[in-house]
Motif scaffolding. Structure first.
Motif, PDB file in Angstrom:
ATOM      1  N   THR A 174      -7.481   5.826 -10.999  1.00  0.00           N
ATOM      2  CA  THR A 174      -6.527   4.744 -11.273  1.00  0.00           C
ATOM      3  C   THR A 174      -6.301   3.890 -10.034  1.00  0.00           C
ATOM      4  OG1 THR A 174      -5.379   6.041 -12.978  1.00  0.00           O
ATOM      5  CG2 THR A 174      -4.167   4.214 -11.988  1.00  0.00           C
ATOM      6  N   SER A 175      -6.084   4.549  -8.894  1.00  0.00           N
ATOM      7  CA  SER A 175      -5.835   3.804  -7.661  1.00  0.00           C
ATOM      8  C   SER A 175      -7.059   2.999  -7.245  1.00  0.00           C
ATOM      9  CB  SER A 175      -5.407   4.749  -6.542  1.00  0.00           C
ATOM     10  OG  SER A 175      -6.320   5.810  -6.378  1.00  0.00           O
ATOM     11  N   MET A 176      -8.258   3.525  -7.477  1.00  0.00           N
ATOM     12  CA  MET A 176      -9.473   2.796  -7.103  1.00  0.00           C
ATOM     13  C   MET A 176      -9.661   1.562  -7.981  1.00  0.00           C
ATOM     14  SD  MET A 176     -11.741   2.728  -4.834  1.00  0.00           S
ATOM     15  CE  MET A 176     -13.256   1.826  -4.507  1.00  0.00           C
ATOM     16  N   ILE A 177      -9.318   1.670  -9.250  1.00  0.00           N
ATOM     17  CA  ILE A 177      -9.386   0.502 -10.133  1.00  0.00           C
ATOM     18  C   ILE A 177      -8.432  -0.587  -9.638  1.00  0.00           C
ATOM     19  CG2 ILE A 177      -8.704  -0.318 -12.429  1.00  0.00           C
ATOM     20  CD1 ILE A 177     -10.081   2.170 -13.573  1.00  0.00           C
ATOM     21  N   TRP A 178      -7.266  -0.164  -9.144  1.00  0.00           N
ATOM     22  CA  TRP A 178      -6.326  -1.160  -8.628  1.00  0.00           C
ATOM     23  C   TRP A 178      -6.782  -1.728  -7.288  1.00  0.00           C
ATOM     24  CZ3 TRP A 178      -2.620  -3.861 -10.868  1.00  0.00           C
ATOM     25  CH2 TRP A 178      -2.222  -3.452 -12.140  1.00  0.00           C
ATOM     26  N   VAL A 179      -7.558  -0.976  -6.539  1.00  0.00           N
ATOM     27  CA  VAL A 179      -8.136  -1.516  -5.304  1.00  0.00           C
ATOM     28  C   VAL A 179      -9.033  -2.703  -5.634  1.00  0.00           C
ATOM     29  CG1 VAL A 179      -9.806  -1.085  -3.453  1.00  0.00           C
ATOM     30  CG2 VAL A 179      -7.998   0.579  -3.898  1.00  0.00           C
ATOM     31  N   VAL A 180      -9.922  -2.565  -6.603  1.00  0.00           N
ATOM     32  CA  VAL A 180     -10.822  -3.675  -6.934  1.00  0.00           C
ATOM     33  C   VAL A 180     -10.059  -4.806  -7.627  1.00  0.00           C
ATOM     34  CG1 VAL A 180     -12.945  -2.335  -6.998  1.00  0.00           C
ATOM     35  CG2 VAL A 180     -11.587  -2.520  -9.064  1.00  0.00           C
ATOM     36  N   PHE A 181      -9.002  -4.455  -8.356  1.00  0.00           N
ATOM     37  CA  PHE A 181      -8.157  -5.470  -8.996  1.00  0.00           C
ATOM     38  C   PHE A 181      -7.538  -6.387  -7.941  1.00  0.00           C
ATOM     39  CE2 PHE A 181      -3.998  -6.925 -10.463  1.00  0.00           C
ATOM     40  CZ  PHE A 181      -4.271  -7.409 -11.734  1.00  0.00           C
ATOM     41  N   TYR A 182      -6.942  -5.775  -6.927  1.00  0.00           N
ATOM     42  CA  TYR A 182      -6.290  -6.574  -5.885  1.00  0.00           C
ATOM     43  C   TYR A 182      -7.302  -7.251  -4.972  1.00  0.00           C
ATOM     44  CZ  TYR A 182      -1.950  -4.289  -7.273  1.00  0.00           C
ATOM     45  OH  TYR A 182      -0.864  -3.837  -7.976  1.00  0.00           O
ATOM     46  N   LEU A 183      -8.392  -6.572  -4.645  1.00  0.00           N
ATOM     47  CA  LEU A 183      -9.433  -7.176  -3.811  1.00  0.00           C
ATOM     48  C   LEU A 183     -10.024  -8.410  -4.475  1.00  0.00           C
ATOM     49  CD1 LEU A 183     -11.621  -4.280  -2.337  1.00  0.00           C
ATOM     50  CD2 LEU A 183     -10.297  -5.964  -1.059  1.00  0.00           C
ATOM     51  N   GLY A 184     -10.157  -8.339  -5.788  1.00  0.00           N
ATOM     52  CA  GLY A 184     -10.754  -9.449  -6.523  1.00  0.00           C
ATOM     53  C   GLY A 184      -9.838 -10.634  -6.729  1.00  0.00           C
ATOM     54  N   GLY A 185      -8.582 -10.504  -6.286  1.00  0.00           N
ATOM     55  CA  GLY A 185      -7.648 -11.616  -6.424  1.00  0.00           C
ATOM     56  C   GLY A 185      -7.287 -11.920  -7.853  1.00  0.00           C
ATOM     57  N   ILE A 186      -7.374 -10.896  -8.725  1.00  0.00           N
ATOM     58  CA  ILE A 186      -7.066 -11.120 -10.136  1.00  0.00           C
ATOM     59  C   ILE A 186      -5.575 -11.350 -10.320  1.00  0.00           C
ATOM     60  CG2 ILE A 186      -7.164 -10.070 -12.439  1.00  0.00           C
ATOM     61  CD1 ILE A 186      -9.651  -8.516 -11.369  1.00  0.00           C
ATOM     62  N   GLY A 187      -4.778 -10.689  -9.479  1.00  0.00           N
ATOM     63  CA  GLY A 187      -3.345 -10.893  -9.545  1.00  0.00           C
ATOM     64  C   GLY A 187      -2.931 -12.217  -8.938  1.00  0.00           C
ATOM     65  N   THR A 188      -1.772 -12.722  -9.381  1.00  0.00           N
ATOM     66  CA  THR A 188      -1.245 -13.981  -8.863  1.00  0.00           C
ATOM     67  C   THR A 188       0.144 -13.806  -8.256  1.00  0.00           C
ATOM     68  OG1 THR A 188      -0.305 -14.524 -11.030  1.00  0.00           O
ATOM     69  CG2 THR A 188      -2.521 -15.343 -10.563  1.00  0.00           C
ATOM     70  N   GLY A 189       0.665 -12.581  -8.266  1.00  0.00           N
ATOM     71  CA  GLY A 189       2.023 -12.352  -7.811  1.00  0.00           C
ATOM     72  C   GLY A 189       2.142 -12.230  -6.308  1.00  0.00           C
ATOM     73  N   ARG A 190       3.339 -11.938  -5.877  1.00  0.00           N
ATOM     74  CA  ARG A 190       3.619 -11.800  -4.447  1.00  0.00           C
ATOM     75  C   ARG A 190       3.249 -10.395  -3.987  1.00  0.00           C
ATOM     76  NH1 ARG A 190      10.259 -11.448  -4.664  1.00  0.00           N
ATOM     77  NH2 ARG A 190      10.360  -9.611  -6.015  1.00  0.00           N
ATOM     78  N   ASP A 191       3.190 -10.218  -2.686  1.00  0.00           N
ATOM     79  CA  ASP A 191       2.989  -8.906  -2.062  1.00  0.00           C
ATOM     80  C   ASP A 191       1.672  -8.249  -2.462  1.00  0.00           C
ATOM     81  OD1 ASP A 191       5.489  -9.209  -0.898  1.00  0.00           O
ATOM     82  OD2 ASP A 191       6.504  -8.146  -2.520  1.00  0.00           O
ATOM     83  N   LEU A 192       0.648  -9.041  -2.766  1.00  0.00           N
ATOM     84  CA  LEU A 192      -0.624  -8.446  -3.191  1.00  0.00           C
ATOM     85  C   LEU A 192      -1.269  -7.651  -2.071  1.00  0.00           C
ATOM     86  CD1 LEU A 192      -2.278 -11.201  -5.414  1.00  0.00           C
ATOM     87  CD2 LEU A 192      -1.018  -9.173  -6.114  1.00  0.00           C
ATOM     88  N   GLU A 193      -1.110  -8.092  -0.831  1.00  0.00           N
ATOM     89  CA  GLU A 193      -1.704  -7.369   0.295  1.00  0.00           C
ATOM     90  C   GLU A 193      -1.045  -5.996   0.453  1.00  0.00           C
ATOM     91  OE1 GLU A 193      -2.533  -7.845   5.112  1.00  0.00           O
ATOM     92  OE2 GLU A 193      -1.838  -9.558   3.939  1.00  0.00           O
ATOM     93  N   ILE A 194       0.267  -5.940   0.263  1.00  0.00           N
ATOM     94  CA  ILE A 194       0.983  -4.667   0.331  1.00  0.00           C
ATOM     95  C   ILE A 194       0.523  -3.739  -0.786  1.00  0.00           C
ATOM     96  CG2 ILE A 194       3.254  -3.576   0.123  1.00  0.00           C
ATOM     97  CD1 ILE A 194       4.440  -6.100   1.381  1.00  0.00           C
ATOM     98  N   GLN A 195       0.347  -4.289  -1.986  1.00  0.00           N
ATOM     99  CA  GLN A 195      -0.086  -3.485  -3.125  1.00  0.00           C
ATOM    100  C   GLN A 195      -1.511  -2.984  -2.933  1.00  0.00           C
ATOM    101  OE1 GLN A 195       0.817  -6.618  -5.844  1.00  0.00           O
ATOM    102  NE2 GLN A 195       2.786  -5.768  -6.439  1.00  0.00           N
ATOM    103  N   LEU A 196      -2.352  -3.818  -2.337  1.00  0.00           N
ATOM    104  CA  LEU A 196      -3.721  -3.396  -2.046  1.00  0.00           C
ATOM    105  C   LEU A 196      -3.713  -2.217  -1.073  1.00  0.00           C
ATOM    106  CD1 LEU A 196      -6.800  -3.578  -1.907  1.00  0.00           C
ATOM    107  CD2 LEU A 196      -6.545  -5.439  -0.235  1.00  0.00           C
ATOM    108  N   LYS A 197      -2.924  -2.305  -0.033  1.00  0.00           N
ATOM    109  CA  LYS A 197      -2.864  -1.230   0.959  1.00  0.00           C
ATOM    110  C   LYS A 197      -2.372   0.066   0.326  1.00  0.00           C
ATOM    111  CE  LYS A 197      -2.209  -4.128   5.060  1.00  0.00           C
ATOM    112  NZ  LYS A 197      -1.273  -4.511   6.156  1.00  0.00           N
ATOM    113  N   SER A 198      -1.413  -0.035  -0.576  1.00  0.00           N
ATOM    114  CA  SER A 198      -0.889   1.155  -1.239  1.00  0.00           C
ATOM    115  C   SER A 198      -1.950   1.784  -2.138  1.00  0.00           C
ATOM    116  CB  SER A 198       0.342   0.790  -2.071  1.00  0.00           C
ATOM    117  OG  SER A 198       0.838   1.911  -2.761  1.00  0.00           O
TER     118      SER A 198
END
Length: 291
Positions: free
Chosen positions: A255-279
């Motif tokens: 699950t966490s790895m799927i979210w890594v590629v989600f955030y890396l790919g810039g699919i999200g548009t919200g705030r704090d994406l860099e923090i979420q990627l690190k988590s």
């Protein structure tokens, strides 16, 4: 408010509510969205939420499934979601009644975690079926197509983590009879009130294994490993076996790895994406370590 005109929001709301534009007001942006744009607004004293899908989310979200999920909840009388006013399964534009005086749960609080898990379990045991089964490999590869050319600057050991991700997938136990899952149980999608609790935003809903939702709550809640046992006991009401805890740990890793590629790919548009990627990266590194 120029963006509302360019998106055609005012015209659509006039048509849906059968009102004049002057009866619309109090538009306030919602800062918590990850993949969509949303605002609260009022019509004749009543308050609503308006969601406009983000550009990239249109490529990854099946809005018909979201529509079917809401309709199934309504037809079965399962009162766990926000009240749907309008949802176009083609555009993804959605309007719901605004929920007042709520709080988002802190998953590190046992009581609030328990209330949230109870909502998730109601979905799992609802008997609802939608025409989509969550596929970890397919989802991962689709998100991966959006990775920027410099993504290794953010996750230098991505290639190793990717290999471990697929190693875990090979070991994962996939149930023959999947249940209805939310698949995006972030704290912002739970609204807790004194008289009733809600779970909202079913855009990623699908059939799957119940451990997937619990694993996502571990990641989104930034819970340590001891919480694997806790969340399973909350869910079932009994102490989990060591094998079940180990299986949940595997789900946390993928699950966490799927979210890594989600955030890396810039699919999200919200705030704090860099923090979420690190988590997400921290959890992927921790839970995929032994694979």
């Amino acid at each position: 408010m120029d963006s509302f005109d360019s998106l055609g929001v005012f015209s659509l709301l006039e048509k849906i509510f059968q009102i004049d534009r002057t009866e619309l007001g109090n538009f306030v942006p919602n800062e918590n969205g990850i993949t969509n744009l949303s605002w609260s607004f009022s019509v004749r004293g009543d308050k609503y939420m308006f969601r406009y899908p983000g550009e990239l989310s249109r490529l990854f979200v099946n809005r018909q499934i979201e529509y079917d999920a809401y309709q199934s909840l309504i037809s079965r009388g399962i009162q766990v979601s926000d009240e749907l006013v309008y949802l176009d399964p083609h555009t993804g534009i959605k309007i719901t009644k605004f929920i007042e005086n709520f709080k988002h749960p802190d998953f590190k609080n046992i009581s609030e975690l328990s209330r949230s898990v109870h909502l998730i379990k109601q979905l799992h045991t609802s008997g609802i079926k939608v025409d989509s089964v969550y596929d970890f490999k397919e989802t991962f590869l689709n998100y991966e197509k959006s990775l920027p050319v410099d993504f290794l600057n953010y996750v230098p050991d991505y290639t190793l983590l990717r290999k471990k991700f697929f190693n875990v997938l090979d070991e994962l136990k996939i149930p023959a009879d999947p249940v209805f899952c939310h698949t995006d149980p972030i704290p912002y999608n739970f609204l807790l009130k004194e008289d009733r609790d809600y779970i909202i935003d079913f855009e990623y809903a699908s059939m799957g294994f119940y451990l997937f939702d619990l694993a996502a709550m571990i990641v989104y809640g930034e819970l340590d490993k001891e919480w694997l046992h806790v969340i399973l006991e909350i869910y079932s009401g009994e102490a989990p076996s060591s094998d079940l805890v180990s299986e949940l740990a595997k789900y946390v890793g993928i699950t966490s790895m799927i979210w890594v590629v989600f955030y890396l790919g810039g699919i999200g548009t919200g705030r704090d994406l860099e923090i979420q990627l690190k988590s997400a990266y921290r959890y992927a590194s921790l839970y995929l370590e032994k694979f």
